[in-house]
Design a protein around this motif. Structure first.
Motif, short mmCIF file in Angstrom:
data_model
loop_
_atom_site.label_atom_id
_atom_site.label_comp_id
_atom_site.label_asym_id
_atom_site.label_seq_id
_atom_site.Cartn_x
_atom_site.Cartn_y
_atom_site.Cartn_z
N ARG A 1 2.80 -5.55 1.35
CA ARG A 1 1.45 -5.35 0.80
C ARG A 1 1.01 -3.89 0.94
O ARG A 1 0.43 -3.31 0.00
CB ARG A 1 0.46 -6.28 1.53
N LEU A 2 1.29 -3.28 2.09
CA LEU A 2 0.91 -1.89 2.30
C LEU A 2 1.74 -0.94 1.44
O LEU A 2 1.24 0.07 0.95
CB LEU A 2 1.06 -1.52 3.78
N LYS A 3 3.00 -1.30 1.24
CA LYS A 3 3.87 -0.46 0.40
C LYS A 3 3.31 -0.33 -1.01
O LYS A 3 3.40 0.72 -1.64
CB LYS A 3 5.28 -1.05 0.37
N TYR A 4 2.69 -1.41 -1.52
CA TYR A 4 2.17 -1.40 -2.89
C TYR A 4 0.93 -0.52 -3.05
O TYR A 4 0.50 -0.26 -4.17
CB TYR A 4 1.88 -2.83 -3.35
N SER B 1 4.14 2.09 6.99
CA SER B 1 3.90 1.29 8.20
C SER B 1 5.20 1.10 8.94
O SER B 1 6.30 1.16 8.36
CB SER B 1 3.29 -0.06 7.84
N GLU B 2 5.09 0.87 10.24
CA GLU B 2 6.24 0.56 11.08
C GLU B 2 6.29 -0.94 11.30
O GLU B 2 5.26 -1.60 11.42
CB GLU B 2 6.12 1.29 12.43
N ARG C 1 4.56 -13.02 9.73
CA ARG C 1 4.64 -12.55 8.35
C ARG C 1 4.49 -11.03 8.25
O ARG C 1 3.88 -10.50 7.32
CB ARG C 1 3.58 -13.25 7.50
N CYS C 2 5.07 -10.33 9.22
CA CYS C 2 4.96 -8.86 9.24
C CYS C 2 5.63 -8.23 8.01
O CYS C 2 5.16 -7.20 7.50
CB CYS C 2 5.53 -8.29 10.52
N GLN C 3 6.69 -8.84 7.52
CA GLN C 3 7.36 -8.29 6.33
C GLN C 3 6.44 -8.36 5.11
O GLN C 3 6.41 -7.43 4.29
CB GLN C 3 8.66 -9.06 6.06
#
Length: 445
Positions: free
Chosen positions: A392-395, A400-401, A385-387
């Motif tokens: 979540r980090l984008k919000y 992140s890579e 579930r890396c996407q």
């Protein structure tokens, strides 16, 4: 019955050996095979423990606490059977006893230290009849498997009542755990931290906000983290119990330090939550009748394995692997990461296999915005579930890579980066990531 037990023990040992040769843990299969051959093997072997049986239950900290208590009892010269790997359901518990038995089918153990999954207590407690239960905490965890906390609490209460002679060693700073111990009818002792240690700056979800006795909102004098702290109900008077094992003068940094019952405890671990794990293990060894004089010596030698702040040195890079499987645990992991002020890289791996819980909505309850601090130089997200993790980090505006392959993600941070890598994984990624790090470490040796 003796012949069946012999066959079960031999088959379990053979299955364990074969699985290790294949690079797998093999513990669960060993237990499953043993129970298939001899359905009563757990009752038979557990009855051969000469002194006392400890079980460790709770959402977070079970494996570390259980292994630490086992090491503390061994430091007192005792023989201990323990499910070190954290396989804590019926098959894993059966495997721990079967693999510890001799080829004669008998168990040579003074004590047992058995970590038990909360839902699995229904299958384990009636078979092993524990003398003590350490209850670490109760947080929301794997909603699609456990449901809400009330369900877990009801299961534990039911099983505690079925072992009325079992004494509970409870984290009294957790209102949910304390209420469960008080209402179970079992005798109990409490451990915790009576004074605030550091300012709680997070916006954590606090599960135990309402009194389980009357439903009124609890009033907190302070929080340690999540719902752990000093609480009282303004309506019915339910409050944090006075602690039998109270950690005083707690300091947190590169080293943990505190006093309990006049003894100075020190440990070279990060993470404030580890104060609770150490305190629980200390309470356990004292309840077994020991003074704890060898406890600090044990802590100097104790290596938290199986991905619990496990340390690796790969080339010029320091790597720490840690399990983070729910909001409370992840927030404490992040706090532990920032006890290290030096520049660092992070790899975060999230899976959604059955053992993880397929519902990963809990990611939105973690304070990931804290990863925006300057010392974090890069974040790589990995796993099934890396996407979702990247979204979540984008919000919270954290770049992140994306690298779904965990080994590639780790290798990408080992060259030309900070030389300081933290790898945070949820449950099913733990063992495979441990093996990846061991393999890479061997290549660099």
């Amino acid at each position: 019955m003796i012949i069946r037990r012999l066959l079960a023990v031999w088959a379990a040992k053979g299955a364990g050996w074969l699985c290790k040769k294949m690079g797998r843990q093999g513990v669960t299969w060993a237990g499953k095979i043993a129970l298939k051959i001899d359905p009563h093997i757990l009752e038979e072997l557990s009855a051969q423990v000469r002194e006392k049986t400890f079980t460790v239950c709770g959402t977070n900290g079970k494996t570390t606490t259980n292994n630490m208590l086992c090491a503390a009892l061994e430091a007192e010269g005792k023989k201990v059977v323990c499910n070190h790997t954290g396989s804590n359901m019926l098959n894993g518990v059966a495997a721990a006893y079967a693999l510890a038995a001799g080829l004669n089918g008998r168990l040579d153990a003074d004590y047992a230290c058995i970590e038990v999954d909360e839902a699995s207590t229904r299958h384990v407690f009636p078979r092993i009849h524990p003398d003590y239960m350490i209850l670490t905490n109760l947080f929301r965890d794997q909603l699609d498997r456990y449901g809400e906390i009330d369900i877990t609490m009801n299961i534990l209460k039911e099983m505690m009542k079925k072992v009325p002679g079992m004494r509970v060693i409870v984290n009294g700073d957790d209102a949910l755990s304390a209420f469960l111990a008080m209402s179970s009818g079992n005798s109990y002792v409490s451990y915790g931290i009576s004074k605030p240690v550091m300012e709680n700056k997070t916006n954590e979800i606090r599960e135990g906000r309402f009194c389980k006795q009357c439903g009124e909102r609890l009033v907190y004098r302070f929080y340690h983290y999540s719902q752990l702290g000093d609480y009282v109900c303004p309506n019915c008077g339910f409050h944090r119990p006075s602690h039998d094992f109270d950690a005083e003068n707690v300091t947190v940094g590169d080293q943990l330090s505190f006093y309990v019952k006049g003894r100075h405890i020190t440990a070279n671990y990060k993470g404030f939550y580890n104060v609770y794990n150490i305190l629980a293990a200390y309470a356990g060894v004292c309840m077994a009748g020991f003074s704890g004089e060898h406890f600090n010596d044990m802590l100097k030698k104790f290596n938290p394995e199986n991905g619990r702040m496990e340390q690796f040195r790969i080339g010029g890079t320091s790597v720490i692997l840690n399990l983070a499987k729910n909001p409370a645990g992840f927030n404490q992991n992040i706090s532990a990461v920032f006890q290290d002020p030096s520049p660092k890289d992070l790899v975060i791996t999230i899976n959604d296999n059955a053992q993880d819980g397929t519902d990963i909505s809990w990611l939105w309850d973690v304070d990931f915005d804290r990863l925006g601090e300057e010392s974090v130089k890069s974040v790589v997200v990995s796993g099934i579930r890396c996407q979702d993790m990247r979204l979540r980090l984008k919000y919270v505006d954290i770049q992140s890579e994306l690298e779904p392959d965990v080994e590639k993600a780790i290798r990408s941070r080992l060259k030309g980066h900070t030389g300081n890598l933290y790898v945070l994984v949820n449950y099913t990624a733990l063992y495979s990531t441990h093996n990846i790090l061991k393999k890479i470490q061997g290549e660099k040796a």
